[in-house]
Design an enzyme around this catalytic site. Sequence first.
Site, mmCIF file in Angstrom:
data_model
loop_
_atom_site.group_PDB
_atom_site.id
_atom_site.type_symbol
_atom_site.label_atom_id
_atom_site.label_comp_id
_atom_site.label_asym_id
_atom_site.label_seq_id
_atom_site.Cartn_x
_atom_site.Cartn_y
_atom_site.Cartn_z
ATOM 1 N N ARG A 156 0.863 -1.186 0.000
ATOM 2 C CA ARG A 156 0.000 0.000 0.000
ATOM 3 C C ARG A 156 0.898 1.234 0.000
ATOM 4 N NH1 ARG A 156 -1.862 0.847 6.313
ATOM 5 N NH2 ARG A 156 0.224 0.656 7.174
ATOM 6 N N CYS B 77 2.901 6.124 -7.543
ATOM 7 C CA CYS B 77 3.819 7.190 -7.953
ATOM 8 C C CYS B 77 3.051 8.508 -7.903
ATOM 9 C CB CYS B 77 4.313 6.926 -9.374
ATOM 10 S SG CYS B 77 5.046 8.409 -10.106
ATOM 11 N N GLU C 132 -1.450 8.193 5.549
ATOM 12 C CA GLU C 132 -0.024 8.210 5.897
ATOM 13 C C GLU C 132 0.881 8.415 4.681
ATOM 14 O OE1 GLU C 132 0.823 4.788 8.394
ATOM 15 O OE2 GLU C 132 0.182 5.937 10.135
ATOM 16 N N CYS D 65 9.422 8.152 -4.743
ATOM 17 C CA CYS D 65 9.469 7.465 -6.034
ATOM 18 C C CYS D 65 10.571 8.095 -6.874
ATOM 19 C CB CYS D 65 8.117 7.578 -6.732
ATOM 20 S SG CYS D 65 8.074 6.751 -8.349
ATOM 21 N N GLU E 215 -5.220 7.882 14.876
ATOM 22 C CA GLU E 215 -5.038 6.470 15.191
ATOM 23 C C GLU E 215 -4.114 6.323 16.391
ATOM 24 O OE1 GLU E 215 -3.454 4.092 12.002
ATOM 25 O OE2 GLU E 215 -4.569 5.175 10.473
ATOM 26 N N TYR F 203 -2.914 -9.539 13.943
ATOM 27 C CA TYR F 203 -2.590 -9.533 15.374
ATOM 28 C C TYR F 203 -2.360 -8.128 15.908
ATOM 29 C CZ TYR F 203 -2.088 -14.508 14.591
ATOM 30 O OH TYR F 203 -2.330 -15.805 14.255
HETATM 31 C C1 GLA Z 1 -1.060 3.046 10.224
HETATM 32 C C2 GLA Z 1 -2.111 2.903 9.171
HETATM 33 C C3 GLA Z 1 -3.168 1.908 9.513
HETATM 34 C C4 GLA Z 1 -2.572 0.698 10.175
HETATM 35 C C5 GLA Z 1 -1.785 1.105 11.378
HETATM 36 C C6 GLA Z 1 -1.188 -0.059 12.112
HETATM 37 O O1 GLA Z 1 -1.258 4.073 11.081
HETATM 38 O O2 GLA Z 1 -2.701 4.127 8.821
HETATM 39 O O3 GLA Z 1 -3.814 1.553 8.324
HETATM 40 O O4 GLA Z 1 -1.743 0.043 9.270
HETATM 41 O O5 GLA Z 1 -0.725 1.928 10.952
HETATM 42 O O6 GLA Z 1 -0.446 0.361 13.221
HETATM 43 ZN ZN ZN Z 2 7.319 8.281 -9.804
#
Ligand code: GLA
Ligand code: ZN
Length: 689
Positions: A111, A115, A150, A155, A308, A358
Site C-alpha cells: 500500500r 507514484c 499516511e 518514487c 489512530e 494480530y
Molecule cells: C497506520 C495505518 C493503519 C494501520 C496502522 C497499524 O497508522 O494508517 O492503516 O496500518 O498503521 O499500526
Molecule cells: Zn514516480
Amino acid sequence: MSPPVTPKIAFGGDYNPEQWPDHVWDQDYRLFDAARFDTVTLGVFDWALIQPALDVYDFTLLDRIVERAAAEGRAICLATGTGAHPAWLARAYPEVTRTDFEGRRHRFGQRHNSCPSSPVFRRLSAELARRMARRYGGHPAVIAWHIGNEYGGACYCELCAAGFRQWLRERYGSLEALNAAWYTTFWAHTFGDWDEIEPPSALTEHWRGPDHTAFQGITLDYRRFMSDAMLANFRDEKAAIRETCPDVPVTTNFMGLYQPIDYHRWAPHLDFASWDNYPPDDTARVRMALAHDLMRGLKDGQPFWVMEQTPSTTASRDVNPLKRPGVMRLWSWQAVAHGADAVLFFQLRASRGACEKYHGAVIGHAGRGDTRVFREVAQLGAEFARLGGTVLGARTPARVALLFDWDSWWAVEMTDGLSRLVRYQQVVQAYYTALWDAGVDVDVVPVTAGLDGYDVVVAPLLHMVKGDLAQRLEEVAARGGSVVTTFLSGRVDEDDNAFLTDVPGPLGPLTGVRVDEWDARGPDFVNPVRLRDTGPDSGSQIEPEIEPEIEVESRLFFEIVIPAGAETVGTYTADFYAGTPAVTRNAFGAGHGWYVAAGLDQRGVSWVVRRVLDHHGIELRYPDVQDLETAVRVTPAGDRILFLLNHRNEAIEVTAERDGVELFTKSRVRAGEPVKIEACGVLLVQEDM
Ligand code: GLA
Ligand code: ZN
C-alpha cells in the site's frame, strides 16, 4: 476552516465493516454503544471495492456502511480510499507503481504504493474523491474528510524525474541559478540542459543509502519536491471534494516526527491536523508529548486529532509490547492535554487475515466485550462522555517556543564532515525534555512562525538559517526575550551552502560568539563541562533553586568558541581547548542569545534551560517530581484546565498550587493541600478564575 465540530472529544476509530458479514456489524454496534464510540473512520482502503474496474464505480456496500453508521448515530470521518491502488490499475497502467531508490520499478503489491507524479494516478484518485464527495459530502453524518493515508516514501521513476525538472524550473527560473544553488562546479556537475538532471538515488548521487549524497543541494531539493508532489496529490483530491462539498473539513493522517515529509509545507492545505501515534514502547512519553506539540504547532495551536493509536499492541515491529493496564487511558489523556480534540483507535475490530490480524483492536477475533482492553476503552469512553465539551477548542498558553525545521533535520543528517552520530531528533528531544521536566507548556513551531508571543525561543541544531529568521530571532532578544541555540547552528543557507562568514553565520551578532573550529568524537569520548553562572540573576527567582555550579558531560560534538561579546557560562575542562567556553550568553538589546557549543548531557541541557526559564520567571509545575507530566489548556471561555498525568506505576502526591475543581470527581482542590494522582492516573483540575 476550523476542525470538525463535535459535542465532545471525538472517540472511536478506523472501522472496516466491508471485511465482515452483517451479523458482525450488529455485534460491533452493540459493543460501540458500550464503549461510547461516537465517531468511525470509514473506507481508508476501499478503492478496489468502490472501483472494481476502470469504468465501474459501485457504492452499494459503502452506501450500506455509511447508512448504518449514520443510523447508529455515529459521526463519520470519511476516507477517500486512495492509500492503496487496485490491482487492475497497476496492471493496466504499470506507471502508477513506484520506482524505488535502487531504481527498481515495483509491481502491484503493498500500500502507499502509487507514484505521485503519475497522471493516471492523479486523475483517478481525484475522480474517486470527487465521486465520494458527490455521494456523501452532503450527508449530515460526515464531519470530516480523511484524504489518502499516511503519505510517505518516495518514487524515483521517469515521471518523477520529469516532475522534478519542472519543479526546479519553477524554483530557480534558470540553469545558472540552479548551478549556483547546487554548487555544481564541484565534481564537474554543471548542468547545461534541464533534461540532464537526474533524481538523486543509489544510481546517481548516493552511496550507503538516502543519507549519503555527493550533493546535499540536489538531495534536499528532491525531498522538497517529493513532499510537494505528494502534497499535490492531496490537493488534487481536496479540490475534487470542494467542487461539491465546501464545508466539511479535510485532513490526512500524519505520523508525528516523520522525516520524509515536511509537514510544515503541508499544514496550510489542511483544515485541521491529525496524526497516528504509535510509540515504539512504553518509555516514549516525552517523545509523544513532543510529537503532539509539533502536530498542534502545524495549525497555529489549533486543536488536532489523534486519528489512530492502538488500544494495546502494534503489529509492524519485531517486538510488539502490550500497553500495560492504565497506559492506553493515560496516553489518551496525554494527547488531550497537549491539544487533541479527538482520540481514535486503529482498529475497532481486528481483521481476520493479512499482516495486521494480530494488531491490537478494541474488539478481537472472538468478538468479546469482556476483555481487559475493551473494558479500559469503555471506561475511557465513559470519562470522555462525562467531560462533555469542556476542553474542546482549548488552547495551550505557551510562553516558550521550540523551533523545529525539516530542512535542518534533512541537511544535518545528510552532510559529510560533521558527525553521523549527531541526530537531529535526539538533540531536539534533549531540549524538549528539559522543558517537559520543568513542567512548562511549549509550542513546537516552524521557523516561519510568528515569535512575538514568546519569552523564550529554543532552536536546537538550527543548521540552516532561512529568510529573515536571524533577524526575527534578534527581535525576540531585543525586546527582552531569550534565544537558545546550539552547536551546528547557523551553518548553511537555504541551498545548503556554507555562509561565507564566521560560524554561526547570521546568528553571530545575536550569540556574540565565533566558532573557530570543531571536533567530533565517538560516543565514549567525554569532555566534562563546568557550568557556572555568576550573571545578573544568578540568584534564582523561582523554586527550586538552580545549583549555581555543576559539572556535566559533553559528547559527540565540540565546537571551539571565541567569545565576541558573549560571557562564558560553561567551560570545557579537558583536551587542548580546556578552559574555553562551551556555553555562552550574550546580552542583546534587552534580552539574551545563548549558545551551547557542545553536546551536553541531559543534566547540562536542563541546567541551561532552567536558568533561562528562571530569568523570565516562567512558572515551573512540579519540576522535580519525576514521572509527573503537566499541561494546561485554556478554553475559549477562558477557563484554565490543568492536566496532571502520572507516568509512574505508583501513586504520586503533590501539593496543589491553585484552587480549583477536579473534573472527574467534582471535588474541591485547595492550594497548599495535597493532591493524589493514582498510578498511571490522570487528574483534570479546572482552576478557579
Ligand atoms: C497506520 C495505518 C493503519 C494501520 C496502522 C497499524 O497508522 O494508517 O492503516 O496500518 O498503521 O499500526
Ligand atoms: Zn514516480
